[in-house]
Structure formats: structure tokens, C-alpha cells
Design a protein around this motif. Sequence first.
Motif, mmCIF file in Angstrom:
data_model
loop_
_atom_site.group_PDB
_atom_site.id
_atom_site.type_symbol
_atom_site.label_atom_id
_atom_site.label_comp_id
_atom_site.label_asym_id
_atom_site.label_seq_id
_atom_site.Cartn_x
_atom_site.Cartn_y
_atom_site.Cartn_z
ATOM 1 N N TRP A 13 0.826 -1.210 0.000
ATOM 2 C CA TRP A 13 0.000 0.000 0.000
ATOM 3 C C TRP A 13 0.857 1.256 0.000
ATOM 4 O O TRP A 13 0.531 2.237 -0.668
ATOM 5 N N GLU A 14 1.968 1.236 0.744
ATOM 6 C CA GLU A 14 2.835 2.417 0.763
ATOM 7 C C GLU A 14 3.505 2.634 -0.592
ATOM 8 O O GLU A 14 3.649 3.771 -1.039
ATOM 9 N N ARG A 15 3.920 1.571 -1.257
ATOM 10 C CA ARG A 15 4.525 1.724 -2.596
ATOM 11 C C ARG A 15 3.505 2.298 -3.581
ATOM 12 O O ARG A 15 3.832 3.158 -4.398
ATOM 13 N N ALA A 16 2.261 1.824 -3.494
ATOM 14 C CA ALA A 16 1.198 2.352 -4.364
ATOM 15 C C ALA A 16 0.957 3.832 -4.054
ATOM 16 O O ALA A 16 0.816 4.656 -4.969
ATOM 17 N N GLN A 19 3.762 5.956 -5.474
ATOM 18 C CA GLN A 19 3.622 6.155 -6.923
ATOM 19 C C GLN A 19 2.619 7.266 -7.226
ATOM 20 O O GLN A 19 2.848 8.080 -8.119
ATOM 21 N N VAL A 20 1.529 7.316 -6.482
ATOM 22 C CA VAL A 20 0.527 8.370 -6.682
ATOM 23 C C VAL A 20 1.139 9.732 -6.356
ATOM 24 O O VAL A 20 0.984 10.694 -7.116
ATOM 25 N N ILE A 21 1.838 9.824 -5.225
ATOM 26 C CA ILE A 21 2.476 11.088 -4.835
ATOM 27 C C ILE A 21 3.462 11.539 -5.905
ATOM 28 O O ILE A 21 3.430 12.691 -6.348
ATOM 29 N N GLU A 22 4.337 10.630 -6.340
ATOM 30 C CA GLU A 22 5.335 10.999 -7.345
ATOM 31 C C GLU A 22 4.686 11.404 -8.661
ATOM 32 O O GLU A 22 5.141 12.336 -9.322
ATOM 33 N N SER A 23 3.605 10.723 -9.036
ATOM 34 C CA SER A 23 2.896 11.073 -10.263
ATOM 35 C C SER A 23 2.299 12.475 -10.166
ATOM 36 O O SER A 23 2.396 13.269 -11.104
ATOM 37 N N LYS A 24 1.696 12.789 -9.020
ATOM 38 C CA LYS A 24 1.086 14.109 -8.852
ATOM 39 C C LYS A 24 2.138 15.211 -8.773
ATOM 40 O O LYS A 24 1.902 16.332 -9.219
ATOM 41 N N LEU A 25 3.300 14.904 -8.196
ATOM 42 C CA LEU A 25 4.371 15.908 -8.134
ATOM 43 C C LEU A 25 4.989 16.140 -9.502
ATOM 44 O O LEU A 25 5.451 17.239 -9.798
ATOM 45 N N GLY A 26 5.006 15.107 -10.345
ATOM 46 C CA GLY A 26 5.518 15.243 -11.706
ATOM 47 C C GLY A 26 6.918 15.817 -11.749
ATOM 48 O O GLY A 26 7.824 15.335 -11.080
ATOM 49 N N ASP A 27 7.080 16.893 -12.527
ATOM 50 C CA ASP A 27 8.413 17.461 -12.730
ATOM 51 C C ASP A 27 8.938 18.248 -11.529
ATOM 52 O O ASP A 27 10.072 18.724 -11.560
ATOM 53 N N LEU A 28 8.153 18.374 -10.465
ATOM 54 C CA LEU A 28 8.693 18.961 -9.235
ATOM 55 C C LEU A 28 9.684 17.993 -8.591
ATOM 56 O O LEU A 28 10.600 18.402 -7.889
ATOM 57 N N ARG A 29 9.472 16.705 -8.827
ATOM 58 C CA ARG A 29 10.276 15.662 -8.213
ATOM 59 C C ARG A 29 11.702 15.730 -8.752
ATOM 60 O O ARG A 29 11.929 15.736 -9.948
ATOM 61 N N SER A 30 12.660 15.795 -7.850
ATOM 62 C CA SER A 30 14.066 15.852 -8.226
ATOM 63 C C SER A 30 14.633 14.443 -8.257
ATOM 64 O O SER A 30 14.193 13.562 -7.524
ATOM 65 N N SER A 31 15.625 14.251 -9.070
ATOM 66 C CA SER A 31 16.275 12.937 -9.127
ATOM 67 C C SER A 31 17.591 12.939 -8.354
ATOM 68 O O SER A 31 18.394 12.032 -8.487
#
Length: 151
Positions: A13-16, A19-31
Motif C-alpha cells: 500500500w505504501e509503494r502504491a 507512486q501516486v504522490i510521485e505522479s502528482k508531483l511530476g516534474d517537481l520531483r528531483s532525481s
Amino acid sequence: MHSRSHHRLRDYWERAALQVIESKLGDLRSSGGAAPRPGEEPEWVVEAIERAFSIHTDPTDRLPDDASPQHLDAWLERLLSAHGLTGRLHVRTHLGIQPWLEIDAPAHGWTARLRDAIEEPWMFLSGSGDTLVVVSEAEYFYEAYVCRRPA
């Protein structure tokens, strides 16, 4: 056996959710990958979060909880900028598998996406790791707590 299956289910559930959080953050997410990993939060951050939720701690700033979403976003961005949290910073996810994510925050217009991706309380740690801002909704107000790493 029960606890192992419970642990696997929680991880699933946490991995799912991640994934939702990272998808919603999109290009805000840094690598960059420099965000604190599980169990690696500096002790002062853990203590500062506890203090921020103490009834004995006065907020650094407040905003009425009936403020429009646009006003809330502008307030958040001004608050973070005023305390040096701009550019690369870390946001708390509330997930045990990945408690912090590194993001690249533009000057304006990003907090609505963050609020959609991560539920409050919102916690921000500066990229340099020396300033923490915690924003939570209390009775009638959003309250912000600014904490600095002890010298």
C-alpha cells in the motif's frame, strides 16, 4: 506469519501511495536522491517535529483556515521563501518506506500540486538540512512552525 503478511501488505500500500504522490508531483520531483532515507532523519528534525505538534509551542505564523486555496498557496510560498526554503528542498511524505522526497521548487505556483499530492501536515526541510517548516491545520487556522538546526 501474521505480522510478516501485515508488513508485506503495508509495503504494498505504501509503494502504491508513493507512486501516486510521485505522479502528482511530476516534474517537481528531483532525481538528486539526497533526501533523508527511512531512519536517517537528523535527531534535531525528529525533535523539532515533536515540538511543532506540542500545545506548548507557539506557531511562527498563522493563516485563517477559511482562506481560499490561492491565498493558502501564496502564504505557503511566501513563508517558505522568507525562511530560505527555495529551489531544491525535501518534503515529508508520511510514508515509512520513503519519508522524504527531494523536489525542485520553482519560485511560484507549485504548492497547489504539492497539497494535491501530499496531505497535511506539510513538512519542508531545506536542501542544506538546516531549516524545517511544519504547516498543519489547527482549529480555525493553518499554523506554521519554523525550526532551525541547533548550532
